[in-house]
Design a protein around this motif. Structure first.
Motif, PDB file in Angstrom:
ATOM      1  N   ARG A   1      43.381  16.294  68.008  1.00  0.00           N
ATOM      2  CA  ARG A   1      42.472  16.836  66.991  1.00  0.00           C
ATOM      3  C   ARG A   1      43.223  17.444  65.810  1.00  0.00           C
ATOM      4  O   ARG A   1      42.607  17.989  64.897  1.00  0.00           O
ATOM      5  CB  ARG A   1      41.550  17.870  67.627  1.00  0.00           C
ATOM      6  CG  ARG A   1      40.535  17.246  68.581  1.00  0.00           C
ATOM      7  CD  ARG A   1      39.484  18.241  69.016  1.00  0.00           C
ATOM      8  NE  ARG A   1      40.001  19.277  69.896  1.00  0.00           N
ATOM      9  CZ  ARG A   1      39.951  19.241  71.221  1.00  0.00           C
ATOM     10  NH1 ARG A   1      39.394  18.221  71.824  1.00  0.00           N
ATOM     11  NH2 ARG A   1      40.432  20.225  71.940  1.00  0.00           N
ATOM     12  N   SER A   2      44.547  17.316  65.811  1.00  0.00           N
ATOM     13  CA  SER A   2      45.340  17.909  64.730  1.00  0.00           C
ATOM     14  C   SER A   2      45.147  17.136  63.427  1.00  0.00           C
ATOM     15  O   SER A   2      44.737  15.973  63.422  1.00  0.00           O
ATOM     16  CB  SER A   2      46.823  17.955  65.105  1.00  0.00           C
ATOM     17  OG  SER A   2      47.383  16.676  64.984  1.00  0.00           O
ATOM     18  N   GLU A   3      45.449  17.796  62.340  1.00  0.00           N
ATOM     19  CA  GLU A   3      45.295  17.194  61.017  1.00  0.00           C
ATOM     20  C   GLU A   3      46.208  15.984  60.837  1.00  0.00           C
ATOM     21  O   GLU A   3      45.879  15.049  60.111  1.00  0.00           O
ATOM     22  CB  GLU A   3      45.604  18.248  59.945  1.00  0.00           C
ATOM     23  CG  GLU A   3      44.901  17.990  58.654  1.00  0.00           C
ATOM     24  CD  GLU A   3      45.016  19.175  57.722  1.00  0.00           C
ATOM     25  OE1 GLU A   3      45.560  18.973  56.629  1.00  0.00           O
ATOM     26  OE2 GLU A   3      44.566  20.284  58.079  1.00  0.00           O
ATOM     27  N   ALA A   4      47.350  15.983  61.526  1.00  0.00           N
ATOM     28  CA  ALA A   4      48.296  14.871  61.412  1.00  0.00           C
ATOM     29  C   ALA A   4      47.690  13.558  61.894  1.00  0.00           C
ATOM     30  O   ALA A   4      48.097  12.485  61.461  1.00  0.00           O
ATOM     31  CB  ALA A   4      49.564  15.182  62.206  1.00  0.00           C
ATOM     32  N   MET A   5      46.715  13.638  62.772  1.00  0.00           N
ATOM     33  CA  MET A   5      46.103  12.433  63.338  1.00  0.00           C
ATOM     34  C   MET A   5      44.957  11.887  62.475  1.00  0.00           C
ATOM     35  O   MET A   5      44.448  10.804  62.756  1.00  0.00           O
ATOM     36  CB  MET A   5      45.591  12.725  64.755  1.00  0.00           C
ATOM     37  CG  MET A   5      46.666  13.181  65.726  1.00  0.00           C
ATOM     38  SD  MET A   5      47.949  11.963  66.006  1.00  0.00           S
ATOM     39  CE  MET A   5      47.206  10.997  67.279  1.00  0.00           C
TER      40      MET A   5
ATOM     41  N   GLY B   1      38.731  13.222  69.914  1.00  0.00           N
ATOM     42  CA  GLY B   1      39.837  12.614  70.648  1.00  0.00           C
ATOM     43  C   GLY B   1      39.723  11.110  70.740  1.00  0.00           C
ATOM     44  O   GLY B   1      39.095  10.458  69.907  1.00  0.00           O
ATOM     45  N   VAL B   2      40.337  10.557  71.776  1.00  0.00           N
ATOM     46  CA  VAL B   2      40.382   9.111  71.973  1.00  0.00           C
ATOM     47  C   VAL B   2      39.051   8.630  72.540  1.00  0.00           C
ATOM     48  O   VAL B   2      38.515   9.217  73.476  1.00  0.00           O
ATOM     49  CB  VAL B   2      41.540   8.730  72.928  1.00  0.00           C
ATOM     50  CG1 VAL B   2      41.564   7.236  73.177  1.00  0.00           C
ATOM     51  CG2 VAL B   2      42.873   9.196  72.359  1.00  0.00           C
ATOM     52  N   ILE B   3      38.539   7.555  71.943  1.00  0.00           N
ATOM     53  CA  ILE B   3      37.256   6.982  72.349  1.00  0.00           C
ATOM     54  C   ILE B   3      37.512   5.544  72.810  1.00  0.00           C
ATOM     55  O   ILE B   3      38.038   4.733  72.045  1.00  0.00           O
ATOM     56  CB  ILE B   3      36.260   6.971  71.168  1.00  0.00           C
ATOM     57  CG1 ILE B   3      36.069   8.390  70.624  1.00  0.00           C
ATOM     58  CG2 ILE B   3      34.944   6.329  71.576  1.00  0.00           C
ATOM     59  CD1 ILE B   3      35.428   8.429  69.253  1.00  0.00           C
ATOM     60  N   PRO B   4      37.156   5.224  74.058  1.00  0.00           N
ATOM     61  CA  PRO B   4      37.336   3.841  74.509  1.00  0.00           C
ATOM     62  C   PRO B   4      36.372   2.917  73.779  1.00  0.00           C
ATOM     63  O   PRO B   4      35.267   3.327  73.417  1.00  0.00           O
ATOM     64  CB  PRO B   4      37.017   3.913  76.003  1.00  0.00           C
ATOM     65  CG  PRO B   4      36.124   5.101  76.148  1.00  0.00           C
ATOM     66  CD  PRO B   4      36.523   6.067  75.076  1.00  0.00           C
ATOM     67  N   VAL B   5      36.796   1.695  73.556  1.00  0.00           N
ATOM     68  CA  VAL B   5      35.990   0.718  72.835  1.00  0.00           C
ATOM     69  C   VAL B   5      35.994  -0.582  73.633  1.00  0.00           C
ATOM     70  O   VAL B   5      37.023  -0.983  74.166  1.00  0.00           O
ATOM     71  CB  VAL B   5      36.577   0.469  71.421  1.00  0.00           C
ATOM     72  CG1 VAL B   5      35.806  -0.604  70.690  1.00  0.00           C
ATOM     73  CG2 VAL B   5      36.626   1.753  70.618  1.00  0.00           C
ATOM     74  N   ARG B   6      34.850  -1.209  73.697  1.00  0.00           N
ATOM     75  CA  ARG B   6      34.779  -2.520  74.356  1.00  0.00           C
ATOM     76  C   ARG B   6      35.450  -3.554  73.454  1.00  0.00           C
ATOM     77  O   ARG B   6      35.339  -3.496  72.238  1.00  0.00           O
ATOM     78  CB  ARG B   6      33.338  -2.923  74.610  1.00  0.00           C
ATOM     79  CG  ARG B   6      32.670  -2.031  75.634  1.00  0.00           C
ATOM     80  CD  ARG B   6      31.346  -2.621  76.101  1.00  0.00           C
ATOM     81  NE  ARG B   6      30.643  -1.682  76.945  1.00  0.00           N
ATOM     82  CZ  ARG B   6      30.880  -1.516  78.243  1.00  0.00           C
ATOM     83  NH1 ARG B   6      31.812  -2.226  78.818  1.00  0.00           N
ATOM     84  NH2 ARG B   6      30.202  -0.641  78.956  1.00  0.00           N
TER      85      ARG B   6
ATOM     86  N   ARG C   1      40.438   8.802  78.693  1.00  0.00           N
ATOM     87  CA  ARG C   1      40.227  10.095  79.365  1.00  0.00           C
ATOM     88  C   ARG C   1      41.550  10.782  79.674  1.00  0.00           C
ATOM     89  O   ARG C   1      41.683  11.993  79.512  1.00  0.00           O
ATOM     90  CB  ARG C   1      39.412   9.923  80.649  1.00  0.00           C
ATOM     91  CG  ARG C   1      37.991   9.484  80.406  1.00  0.00           C
ATOM     92  CD  ARG C   1      37.239  10.501  79.524  1.00  0.00           C
ATOM     93  NE  ARG C   1      35.956   9.996  79.125  1.00  0.00           N
ATOM     94  CZ  ARG C   1      35.653   9.597  77.889  1.00  0.00           C
ATOM     95  NH1 ARG C   1      36.537   9.648  76.935  1.00  0.00           N
ATOM     96  NH2 ARG C   1      34.448   9.160  77.592  1.00  0.00           N
ATOM     97  N   ALA C   2      42.535  10.012  80.129  1.00  0.00           N
ATOM     98  CA  ALA C   2      43.847  10.585  80.438  1.00  0.00           C
ATOM     99  C   ALA C   2      44.505  11.151  79.182  1.00  0.00           C
ATOM    100  O   ALA C   2      45.053  12.262  79.197  1.00  0.00           O
ATOM    101  CB  ALA C   2      44.743   9.536  81.088  1.00  0.00           C
ATOM    102  N   LEU C   3      44.440  10.407  78.071  1.00  0.00           N
ATOM    103  CA  LEU C   3      45.014  10.912  76.819  1.00  0.00           C
ATOM    104  C   LEU C   3      44.293  12.166  76.350  1.00  0.00           C
ATOM    105  O   LEU C   3      44.922  13.117  75.881  1.00  0.00           O
ATOM    106  CB  LEU C   3      44.960   9.846  75.724  1.00  0.00           C
ATOM    107  CG  LEU C   3      46.002   8.750  75.782  1.00  0.00           C
ATOM    108  CD1 LEU C   3      45.819   7.793  74.612  1.00  0.00           C
ATOM    109  CD2 LEU C   3      47.406   9.300  75.786  1.00  0.00           C
ATOM    110  N   ASN C   4      42.982  12.172  76.467  1.00  0.00           N
ATOM    111  CA  ASN C   4      42.216  13.347  76.048  1.00  0.00           C
ATOM    112  C   ASN C   4      42.554  14.571  76.891  1.00  0.00           C
ATOM    113  O   ASN C   4      42.608  15.682  76.372  1.00  0.00           O
ATOM    114  CB  ASN C   4      40.716  13.057  76.086  1.00  0.00           C
ATOM    115  CG  ASN C   4      40.296  12.145  74.959  1.00  0.00           C
ATOM    116  OD1 ASN C   4      40.901  12.114  73.901  1.00  0.00           O
ATOM    117  ND2 ASN C   4      39.273  11.356  75.204  1.00  0.00           N
ATOM    118  N   LEU C   5      42.780  14.371  78.169  1.00  0.00           N
ATOM    119  CA  LEU C   5      43.175  15.488  79.035  1.00  0.00           C
ATOM    120  C   LEU C   5      44.566  16.003  78.674  1.00  0.00           C
ATOM    121  O   LEU C   5      44.785  17.201  78.570  1.00  0.00           O
ATOM    122  CB  LEU C   5      43.190  15.045  80.499  1.00  0.00           C
ATOM    123  CG  LEU C   5      41.919  15.210  81.285  1.00  0.00           C
ATOM    124  CD1 LEU C   5      42.093  14.626  82.676  1.00  0.00           C
ATOM    125  CD2 LEU C   5      41.514  16.670  81.387  1.00  0.00           C
ATOM    126  N   ALA C   6      45.491  15.084  78.502  1.00  0.00           N
ATOM    127  CA  ALA C   6      46.883  15.459  78.296  1.00  0.00           C
ATOM    128  C   ALA C   6      47.176  15.948  76.887  1.00  0.00           C
ATOM    129  O   ALA C   6      48.055  16.792  76.695  1.00  0.00           O
ATOM    130  CB  ALA C   6      47.789  14.270  78.618  1.00  0.00           C
TER     131      ALA C   6
END
Length: 156
Positions: free
Chosen positions: A39-43, A70-75, A28-33
């Motif tokens: 979401r860029s093409e480089a990623m 964006g970033v998705i947490p995974v168990r 969540r923090a990475l998605n906010l920041a």
């Protein structure tokens, strides 16, 4: 220079907590920041790769992947494509751009396990994005609310 390592009692406390919430809040923090940059093409080459940041002095592992939003947490459970090991101080130093990943890697303070080619791709991608250095003031409630307000009023 002597590096800072968190006290063992703190590590014991963190290691006994469930690991998923750490990954959830980190994502969540990475998605906010970094929402637009994620979401860029480089990623794109990183999409679907299971990544793990292991904070060695806290004995916690942050499991996540990168998706279209964006970033998705995974168990934890599956073997990550790439695990990066470092202590909390070194991860924070990287985020603040006070340390270079190559310096930490060659001094054996940052270790990679798994697909090291993916690790190099991740490093080069993040370097190419020219991210602003992390600053603690970004975590203040007022700063977080401003980021949220900007995302809500400027979303497509």
């Amino acid at each position: 220079m002597q590096q800072f390592i968190l006290p063992e009692p703190l590590a014991i406390l963190f290691s006994t907590l469930p690991q998923y919430p750490h990954s959830f809040f980190f994502a969540r923090a990475l998605n906010l920041a970094m929402a637009d940059m994620l979401r860029s093409e480089a990623m794109q080459p990183l999409h679907g790769k299971l990544l793990c940041l292991h904070v060695s002095d806290l004995q916690i592992s942050l499991h996540f992947t990168l998706g279209k939003r964006g970033v998705i947490p995974v168990r934890a459970g599956k073997i990550p494509d790439l695990t990066i090991h470092a202590n909390a101080y070194d991860f924070i130093s990287l985020a603040m751009r006070k340390e270079d990943p190559d310096t930490l890697f060659f001094s054996r303070r940052l270790l990679m396990e798994g697909d090291t080619e993916l690790g190099l791709l991740l490093k080069n991608t993040l370097d190419a994005l020219e991210l602003p250095p992390f600053s603690w003031h970004m975590l203040r409630p007022k700063s977080v609310l401003n980021i949220l307000k900007n995302r809500i009023f400027t979303s497509d």
